[in-house]
Design a protein around this motif. Structure first.
Motif, PDB file in Angstrom:
ATOM      1  N   PRO A  31      86.627  41.101-105.537  1.00 45.34           N
ATOM      2  CA  PRO A  31      86.544  41.415-104.346  1.00 45.34           C
ATOM      3  C   PRO A  31      87.784  41.357-103.071  1.00 45.34           C
ATOM      4  O   PRO A  31      88.572  41.203-103.229  1.00 45.34           O
ATOM      5  N   THR A  32      87.888  41.836-102.591  1.00 51.42           N
ATOM      6  CA  THR A  32      88.554  42.569-101.345  1.00 51.42           C
ATOM      7  C   THR A  32      87.868  43.121 -99.609  1.00 51.42           C
ATOM      8  O   THR A  32      86.987  43.217 -99.876  1.00 51.42           O
ATOM      9  N   LEU A  33      88.904  41.902 -98.957  1.00 56.13           N
ATOM     10  CA  LEU A  33      88.525  42.592 -97.392  1.00 56.13           C
ATOM     11  C   LEU A  33      89.324  43.069 -97.488  1.00 56.13           C
ATOM     12  O   LEU A  33      88.984  44.236 -95.799  1.00 56.13           O
ATOM     13  N   CYS A  34      91.069  42.244 -96.801  1.00 61.85           N
ATOM     14  CA  CYS A  34      92.075  43.561 -96.621  1.00 61.85           C
ATOM     15  C   CYS A  34      92.465  44.369 -96.805  1.00 61.85           C
ATOM     16  O   CYS A  34      93.676  44.832 -96.370  1.00 61.85           O
ATOM     17  N   GLY A  43      97.912  41.010 -97.854  1.00 60.39           N
ATOM     18  CA  GLY A  43      97.740  39.676 -98.651  1.00 60.39           C
ATOM     19  C   GLY A  43      96.523  37.948 -97.720  1.00 60.39           C
ATOM     20  O   GLY A  43      97.006  37.054 -97.611  1.00 60.39           O
ATOM     21  N   GLY A  44      95.843  38.946 -96.582  1.00 59.69           N
ATOM     22  CA  GLY A  44      95.380  38.074 -95.269  1.00 59.69           C
ATOM     23  C   GLY A  44      94.497  37.094 -96.223  1.00 59.69           C
ATOM     24  O   GLY A  44      93.678  36.494 -95.243  1.00 59.69           O
ATOM     25  N   CYS A  45      93.129  38.033 -96.371  1.00 55.02           N
ATOM     26  CA  CYS A  45      91.537  37.423 -96.912  1.00 55.02           C
ATOM     27  C   CYS A  45      91.371  36.443 -98.113  1.00 55.02           C
ATOM     28  O   CYS A  45      90.911  35.250 -97.601  1.00 55.02           O
ATOM     29  N   ARG A  46      92.564  36.497 -98.532  1.00 54.55           N
ATOM     30  CA  ARG A  46      92.518  35.497-100.142  1.00 54.55           C
ATOM     31  C   ARG A  46      91.095  35.659-100.503  1.00 54.55           C
ATOM     32  O   ARG A  46      90.924  35.166-101.735  1.00 54.55           O
ATOM     33  N   LEU A  47      90.204  36.797-100.786  1.00 56.80           N
ATOM     34  CA  LEU A  47      89.239  37.026-101.227  1.00 56.80           C
ATOM     35  C   LEU A  47      89.493  37.562-102.675  1.00 56.80           C
ATOM     36  O   LEU A  47      88.928  37.549-103.146  1.00 56.80           O
ATOM     37  N   CYS A  48      90.738  37.893-102.842  1.00 55.80           N
ATOM     38  CA  CYS A  48      90.888  39.025-104.345  1.00 55.80           C
ATOM     39  C   CYS A  48      92.224  38.100-105.187  1.00 55.80           C
ATOM     40  O   CYS A  48      92.681  38.820-106.128  1.00 55.80           O
ATOM     41  N   LEU A  49      92.373  36.822-105.164  1.00 56.01           N
ATOM     42  CA  LEU A  49      92.689  35.571-105.995  1.00 56.01           C
ATOM     43  C   LEU A  49      92.415  36.325-107.085  1.00 56.01           C
ATOM     44  O   LEU A  49      91.602  36.406-107.296  1.00 56.01           O
TER      45      LEU A  49
END
Ligand code: FES
Length: 251
Positions: A31-34, A43-49
């Motif tokens: 998942p990604t958002l930014c 690297g702002g949303c941290r969803l893709c960790l």
């Protein structure tokens, strides 16, 4: 070519690719958002960790931001480890506190089992998830018409000093890239209104459909050296004209 293991699958990664790019090329969803492929990773949303380790790390592993981390040879990646899912859940929970009425955020949070935020709901709910896509695409185009303002819970996107942005060209890229529909614009056949400004639209000389704003045409002519008449036709009419031209080749 670097080879890595993602969720138990051995996958190749193009030289210099990020873990996110390697995963997506292999059909593995993260998942990604930014993130947007047309923009530099942020690297702002941290969803893709994701969790990464190596065979010689002796069981040690670490969490990295997959849209920024390079897909190095030999990496072993887990996109759904317990701590990764827990961190994404916190990110979704925080977003729901900021955007409790936003369908996109509600769906995202529900995907992590969060239907009610465990944080204090914002007094001033918004649809803006602060992904930065709008300001970054505006900067990438070269207009720099909008930016983030304030900080913390009151951080938001707007024009400098909250006045109609003089540098805006009405391209509406910010609205098109916004994942939640927070940035809106109005359009008639001859005019587009966005960020408090109105922009006359160029009409296709063939079918009359709106092509782009006059301001966008002028900007692209100046910055990219394109001829002004490049924008006389809409995309559909351009394709038709090319097809007709091709049909005459060889006759
Ligand atoms: S997509 Fe990687 S941090 Fe937002």
């Amino acid at each position: 070519m670097p080879m890595l293991t993602i969720d138990g699958r051995t996958v190749p990664a193009p030289e210099g690719a990020t873990i996110l790019e390697a995963a997506r090329a292999a059909g593995i969803g993260i998942p990604t958002l930014c993130h947007h492929p047309a923009l530099e990773p942020w690297g702002g949303c941290r969803l893709c960790l994701v969790d990464v380790t190596r065979a010689d790390w002796d069981g040690w592993s670490k969490v990295v931001i997959s849209c920024l981390a390079t897909a190095d040879d030999g990496l072993i990646v887990n996109t759904k480890s317990r701590r990764v899912m827990a961190t994404r859940r916190v990110a979704a929970d925080l977003l729901l506190a900021r955007c409790p009425n936003t369908p996109f955020v509600k769906r995202l949070a529900a995907g992590y089992g969060v239907t009610e935020t465990s944080y204090q709901v914002s007094d001033d709910p918004t649809d803006c998830v602060l992904c930065g896509l709008c300001t970054r695409v505006c900067a990438k185009i070269g207009t720099h018409a909008i930016a983030t303002q304030s900080r913390g819970a009151t951080k938001m996107v707007g024009s400098p000093f909250d006045v109609e942005p003089a540098d805006c060209i009405g391209c509406a890229s910010c609205a098109h890239i916004c994942p939640t529909g927070h940035i809106r614009y109005d359009e008639t056949p001859s005019q587009r209104s966005i960020w408090g400004r109105s922009f006359p639209l160029l009409a296709c000389t063939q079918c009359g459909k709106a092509v782009i704003t006059e301001a966008q045409r002028d900007f692209m002519v100046e910055r990219q050296g394109l001829r002004g008449d490049y924008f006389d036709l809409c995309d559909q009419c351009k394709r038709t004209a090319i097809t007709k031209k091709m049909a005459t080749v060889g006759k």
